[in-house]
Enzyme design. Structure first.
Site, PDB file in Angstrom:
ATOM      1  N   GLU A 360       0.775  -1.184   0.131  1.00 40.54           N
ATOM      2  CA  GLU A 360       0.180  -0.092   0.067  1.00 40.54           C
ATOM      3  C   GLU A 360       0.773   1.276   0.217  1.00 40.54           C
ATOM      4  O   GLU A 360       1.719   1.342   0.898  1.00 40.54           O
ATOM      5  CB  GLU A 360      -0.835   0.010   1.271  1.00 40.54           C
ATOM      6  CG  GLU A 360      -1.900   0.992   1.125  1.00 40.54           C
ATOM      7  CD  GLU A 360      -3.002   0.830  -0.022  1.00 40.54           C
ATOM      8  OE1 GLU A 360      -2.900   1.835  -0.825  1.00 40.54           O
ATOM      9  OE2 GLU A 360      -3.845  -0.046  -0.065  1.00 40.54           O
ATOM     10  N   ASP A 392       6.094   2.000  -3.125  1.00 42.11           N
ATOM     11  CA  ASP A 392       5.593   2.027  -4.449  1.00 42.11           C
ATOM     12  C   ASP A 392       5.658   0.555  -5.007  1.00 42.11           C
ATOM     13  O   ASP A 392       6.686  -0.125  -5.055  1.00 42.11           O
ATOM     14  CB  ASP A 392       6.488   3.101  -5.483  1.00 42.11           C
ATOM     15  CG  ASP A 392       5.780   2.854  -6.858  1.00 42.11           C
ATOM     16  OD1 ASP A 392       4.879   3.927  -7.012  1.00 42.11           O
ATOM     17  OD2 ASP A 392       6.418   2.416  -7.668  1.00 42.11           O
ATOM     18  N   GLY A 393       4.569   0.034  -5.653  1.00 36.46           N
ATOM     19  CA  GLY A 393       4.456  -1.274  -6.017  1.00 36.46           C
ATOM     20  C   GLY A 393       5.191  -1.619  -7.136  1.00 36.46           C
ATOM     21  O   GLY A 393       5.846  -2.547  -7.117  1.00 36.46           O
ATOM     22  N   ASP A 410      -4.310  -5.021  -7.653  1.00 37.90           N
ATOM     23  CA  ASP A 410      -5.844  -4.290  -7.592  1.00 37.90           C
ATOM     24  C   ASP A 410      -5.864  -2.729  -7.216  1.00 37.90           C
ATOM     25  O   ASP A 410      -5.704  -2.375  -6.326  1.00 37.90           O
ATOM     26  CB  ASP A 410      -6.394  -4.894  -6.214  1.00 37.90           C
ATOM     27  CG  ASP A 410      -8.003  -4.515  -6.140  1.00 37.90           C
ATOM     28  OD1 ASP A 410      -8.700  -4.220  -7.162  1.00 37.90           O
ATOM     29  OD2 ASP A 410      -8.522  -4.649  -4.934  1.00 37.90           O
TER      30      ASP A 410
END
Length: 843
Positions: A360, A392-393, A410
């Protein structure tokens, strides 16, 4: 003859007496004023960009319009300043008046942007159209930007008169100081102002400092015994009012946010706003439902902490979680990027997983959301199997050392370049490297029944074809929400309801909101066949982006047959259907899709721009070169030297265009790699302005023959070569394994592009003056025309070139423009030398 004043030379015809000139030239005040002009301009620009991005939902297409509007009006302001500076005996009253205007107009502009949606007839949640965004930017930014542009020329004259200079060196020095102030403003905003002050307080602070510096000049000058005291008294009263009002701007900020959200979601109540470095978070509620937005984008909705079962807000999350988890027979280690707060995490934990890394990005969002999530989500966040990682993904995936059985993505649809980076070929490749043998990637995107309409078909076909270019097998399914399952093990993923029901029952999952029978509803055969037929066949002709999907058979074959037949279909048109970091076509299609949903039948501008072709740039550049050649060959009676004037001004315009095109390329690239430019835009601009200031200083200090047209031509060639080198270098740099190395590279390129632009300004100003223009007029003309070019570059690069043709095309556009300017200057060199000899000296 020049008039000497205390060892300084003041030109004749300046409109001043020696005493007035001396008064204008007191050493201390003018330099802080120029520095603070840079600070105020830069901080004001950043504030306005951030506010507009909130209203425009953070999309980068709007950023180009914002920058273009800023540049256009500042450029026109400099022309206005040049006009006024030549018609007044002293610029000090004008300087004070424009500074006072900036102090008043900056917070007023922010307030108008907050309530902007109320001026348009918009459905709740609808995006502003391209025309509405353009009109809003150009109208709201005009007053403040005109005054800032005027101030540059006024301060240039003050600096010139202090030194008694007849040439354009003072313009270069003003340019250096303003650039240094802009760099300082970017750093102050990034590391200090944004953390402790709201936007209104920041605007009042920088406006007050700018106004105080102008009063300091007025107080030190002799401009008439009657006018000076009255100016100072009025100025001090305005400063006192600004200081006394400071405690009340927090209330204005809160009221403006409420007004903004009333126009966006009129049936919701604003519960609170939270400032985050990734964008302002807004929490609204209606009838117990709590919804979170960030930078105008819907993040998630929840029924709240009193909910005991999945409501309508959570049902999509429940469906997504279970449909995803049964795509793997034995999922043990999972990576979940986003979605945990809306209920996905709690549903995943009902399956026999051993470890979940939950990414997240925003810790502030997590803090704001915890009191409002459902009990199941609250418990899931505390589950020992869950590792909550604030990162950060995209960067996490790039640097991750562990591997996973499943990666579940998602995040919101790719409506911005920031979000689009999770739907690109590069990201899918990085994700594939993290998967164990038989691993599965799952993601979803908004859709429509049967993929009706070219907008939704284009966007979702781009996602499918991009996935299919990386993974061995990709299966799409869904109606209003389209799910994508991808794996290199063809037997791992399935759309067979019986197979997935078996996996679900084996896990003995209990709970409300989902059952094995849901698979029969979600995976209806007719719907699966239709969706797969559209996605697999669409995007295989050059006309597909505009014409939309072709009518399919009444009864498409089974998905397994379609998979076999797909191998014999024509190749995908990669230019429009392979989404990548450096050609973010997916985000452009998302804008078209949302525009079609909220403005059916009226959003044609974005669709028309898909017809743009790379070769379209050559006719206007060729015409400019042809015009220079025609003027050079024209009879002397037409006016000798017009080709030289056109060539010099064309070089000024193309320098602005190229520099901004390169900046847009860098911003898009930075977004693709690091994510949120919202957080770091001040730092990026500071790097560019630091390079610009240093380049101007070097040009002033070390280039003695500034009006040599050959030197100006070589600078155009240098810009063209830099742009050509950047086109292949940016994607290669993005592939570097070290984020620190990537950041260092982008910082160097940003600084370097600013440096070469800074070198150009004193040369262009000197060449303009050599053609017979006055010194102040030359500075105003070059500054204004360069900003006009930058305005055009911002619009072209951000609205058309970067999203449709790609980031590399921005670099090639810059290279073509400055390469043409180089040829034009060489072609007109002989005429320029003749004009230089015959033109009267600049005054």
């Amino acid at each position: 003859m020049p008039v000497p004043v205390k060892n300084r030379i003041i030109p004749e015809g300046s409109g001043r007496t020696p005493g007035a000139g001396e008064g204008l030239g007191l050493p201390p005040p003018h330099l802080p004023a120029v520095l603070l002009l840079g600070v105020a301009s830069q901080v004001g620009q950043i504030l306005i960009i951030r506010e507009f991005l909130m209203v425009f939902h953070g999309n980068e297409l709007s950023m180009g319009l914002i920058l273009a509007s800023w540049l256009l009006w500042v450029g026109l302001g400099s022309r206005l300043g040049g006009f006024l500076a030549g018609r007044v005996s002293t610029p000090l009253p004008l300087l004070a008046a424009t500074s006072a205007g900036v102090l008043v107009l900056l917070p007023a502009t922010i307030l108008l942007i907050r309530v902007l949606r109320g001026f348009f007839d918009l459905l709740p949640g609808a995006l502003l159209s391209l025309a509405q965004m353009t009109a809003a930017c150009f109208l709201l930014m005009a007053p403040a930007c005109l005054l800032l542009g005027t101030q540059f020329v006024l301060l240039t004259r003050i600096w010139r008169e202090r030194e008694g200079a007849r040439d354009t060196s003072s313009a270069g020095k003003t340019y250096v100081a303003e650039g240094a102030g802009s760099m300082l403003g970017g750093l102050l905003f990034t590391f200090l102002l944004v953390r402790f002050l709201n936007p209104f307080e920041t605007a009042i602070l920088v406006g007050s400092l700018l106004f105080a510096s102008s009063l300091l000049i007025v107080g030190s000058a002799k401009i008439g015994e009657g006018s000076r005291p009255s100016l100072l008294r009025g100025g001090l009263v305005l400063l006192a009012c600004a200081a006394l009002s400071f405690p009340f701007w927090g209330l204005v900020d809160a009221w403006a946010y409420r007004a903004q959200w009333r126009s966006f979601t009129p049936e919701h109540q604003l519960v609170g706003t939270y400032r985050s470095k990734y964008g302002t978070i807004a929490l609204v509620q209606r009838e117990g439902q709590h919804t979170f937005y960030q930078s105008g984008h819907l993040i998630f909705s929840t029924a709240g902490p009193r909910a005991v079962a999945a409501g309508l807000e959570d049902q999509e999350a429940v469906t997504f979680a279970h449909l995803a988890l049964v795509q793997h027979p034995k999922p043990r280690r999972l990576l979940l990027i986003g979605g945990g707060l809306r209920g996905v995490l709690g549903e995943i934990l009902k399956h026999p997983v051993e470890k979940i890394d939950y990414i997240e990005l925003d810790e502030k969002l997590m803090e704001a959301a915890r009191p409002y999530v459902s009990p199941a989500t609250g418990a899931a966040l505390e589950d020992p199997r869950v590792s909550l990682i604030h990162a950060d993904g995209r960067l996490f995936v790039k640097g991750a050392e562990r591997t996973y059985d499943m990666v579940i993505l998602d995040v919101p649809d790719p409506a911005t370049a920031v979000l689009n980076r999770y739907y690109t070929k590069e990201f899918f490749r990085e994700t594939r490297a993290l998967l164990n043998p038989g691993g599965v990637l799952v993601l979803a995107a908004e859709s429509s029944p049967g993929l009706r309409g070219p907008e939704v078909a284009n966007r979702n076909a781009a996602i499918y074809h991009t996935l299919n270019s990386v993974f061995t097998r990709v299966l799409p399914a869904g109606e209003r929400v389209l799910f994508f399952f991808a794996s290199d093990d063809p037997g791992q993923i399935s759309l067979d309801a019986a197979t997935l029901q078996g996996r679900y029952r084996e896990r003995e999952i209990s709970g409300e909101g989902f059952s094995p029978e849901h698979f029969l509803t979600l995976l209806q055969e007719s719907q699966l066949r239709r969706v797969n037929w559209v996605l697999r066949n669409h995007g295989r002709s050059p006309q597909a982006p505009v014409e939309g999907p072709q009518p399919g058979p009444l009864s498409p074959p089974p998905v397994s047959v379609q998979e076999e037949e797909e191998r014999g279909l024509p190749p995908v048109v990669e230019a429009y259907y392979i989404n990548s970091d450096f050609k973010p076509i997916g985000y452009y299609y998302s804008l078209m899709f949302w525009d079609a949903l909220t403005r059916p039948g009226r959003g044609m501008a974005l669709a028309w721009l898909l017809r743009v072709q790379p070769w379209w740039v050559w006719p206007p550049l060729g015409l400019a070169l042809l015009a220079v050649g025609a003027l050079r060959a024209a009879p002397r009676s037409w006016g000798k030297g017009r080709d030289a004037s056109l060539a010099v001004f064309f070089a000024v315009f193309t320098t602005g265009l190229a520099t901004m095109a390169l900046q847009i390329a860098l911003l898009f690239s930075f977004q693709s790699i690091y994510g949120f430019v919202y957080e770091t835009i001040g730092l990026i601009v500071a790097l560019f302005m630091g390079g610009l200031s240093l380049g101007t200083f070097v040009s002033n200090r070390f280039i003695h023959q500034k009006d040599d047209i050959k030197v100006l031509a070589l600078v155009q060639l240098a810009i063209a070569l830099l742009a050509l080198a950047m086109a292949p270098a940016l994607p290669r740099a993005a592939a570097l394994p070290s984020p620190a190395a990537v950041f260092a590279f982008f910082s160097l390129i940003t600084f370097g592009s600013g440096f070469i632009n800074g070198v150009d300004f004193p040369l262009a100003t000197a060449c303009c003056a050599a053609l017979g223009r006055k010194a102040d007029g030359s500075a105003a003309a070059v500054y204004g025309l360069e900003l006009m070019g930058a305005c055009g570059g911002a619009i072209l690069a951000s609205v058309v070139v970067a999203p449709v043709l790609g980031v590399a095309a921005c670099c090639l556009l810059a290279a073509a423009a400055n390469g043409t300017a180089f040829l034009a200057l060489l072609l007109s060199r002989r005429s320029y030398l003749w004009l230089k000899k015959t033109a009267p000296p600049a005054a």
